[in-house]
Design an enzyme around this catalytic site. Structure first.
Site, short mmCIF file in Angstrom:
data_model
loop_
_atom_site.label_atom_id
_atom_site.label_comp_id
_atom_site.label_asym_id
_atom_site.label_seq_id
_atom_site.Cartn_x
_atom_site.Cartn_y
_atom_site.Cartn_z
N GLY A 42 10.13 -11.77 -65.48
CA GLY A 42 8.74 -12.14 -65.71
C GLY A 42 7.97 -12.25 -64.40
N CYS A 43 6.87 -12.99 -64.42
CA CYS A 43 6.01 -13.13 -63.24
C CYS A 43 6.84 -13.50 -62.01
CB CYS A 43 4.96 -14.20 -63.50
SG CYS A 43 3.94 -14.59 -62.07
N PHE A 44 6.77 -12.68 -60.98
CA PHE A 44 7.68 -12.87 -59.85
C PHE A 44 7.37 -14.07 -58.97
CE2 PHE A 44 5.53 -8.86 -57.75
CZ PHE A 44 4.32 -9.51 -57.65
#
Length: 203
Positions: A42-44
């Site tokens: 997901g969002c890094f």
């Protein structure tokens, strides 16, 4: 909680304050015995933050956010956010295998995100947010498949794990303002699916 739209437009500016450190070009000597671990969850921003917080003083030399698994060269964040480049937002770690094992990193990976939601973490949806392990050797592939089977049977047995296990291809570093993003922007967006779950020890 900020939604995807607010997240989409905020980071396209490079006006965030810049810090120093290996993730931003600082000088660091990494021995030849170091290994890499590349995952997507997901969002890094939150992925990097959690791994650094938990392993920064336990054998983790460096962690960089970037893009992998796509079919275009040198993608930008804006392009990856469209979901059309095929890349995943990912984290590539360099670690000392004498102090920190690859399986320990994989076990934490399966604790800190939800691997059962295909192409989604929290409200962030799209193939760029897929769950994936990108292995760098046959040994890592074997370890990834064994760990995935183990956590499926013991931690995530009520749902099917959708994590892809793929050979690591071309890696592209994300833009500099994404590196150490939550360190530089306390209170910045964190995916609500990113937290360390209290699972029992694996047997």
């Amino acid at each position: 909680m900020p939604n995807f739209v607010s997240r989409l437009f905020r980071p396209f500016t490079s006006s965030t304050k810049m810090g120093l450190g290996p993730a931003e070009g600082g000088v660091q000597t990494i021995p030849d015995t170091a290994q890499k671990c590349t995952v997507a969850a997901g969002c890094f921003w939150g992925v990097e933050h959690l791994f650094r917080k938990n392993f920064g003083d336990k054998g983790l030399y460096d962690a960089r956010v970037g893009y992998i698994g796509g079919d275009s060269n040198n993608p930008s964040y804006r392009a990856v956010c469209t979901g059309r480049t095929g890349h995943a937002e990912a984290l590539q770690m360099t670690f000392d295998p004498s102090r920190l094992s690859y399986t320990t990193l994989l076990e934490f990976f399966y604790k800190m995100h939800d691997p059962t939601t295909k192409d989604r973490q929290g409200a962030d949806t799209g193939t760029q947010y897929r769950s994936a392990i990108f292995y760098h050797s046959p040994e890592q592939e074997r370890a990834a498949r064994e760990m995935t089977e183990k956590v499926q049977n013991q931690w995530w047995k009520s749902k099917g794990i959708t994590t892809e296990i793929l050979e690591a291809g071309q890696w592209w570093d994300a833009e500099s303002y994404h590196q150490l993003y939550l360190d530089k922007n306390p209170g910045g967006y964190e995916c609500p699916a990113h937290y360390v779950r209290s699972f029992p020890a694996l047997s």
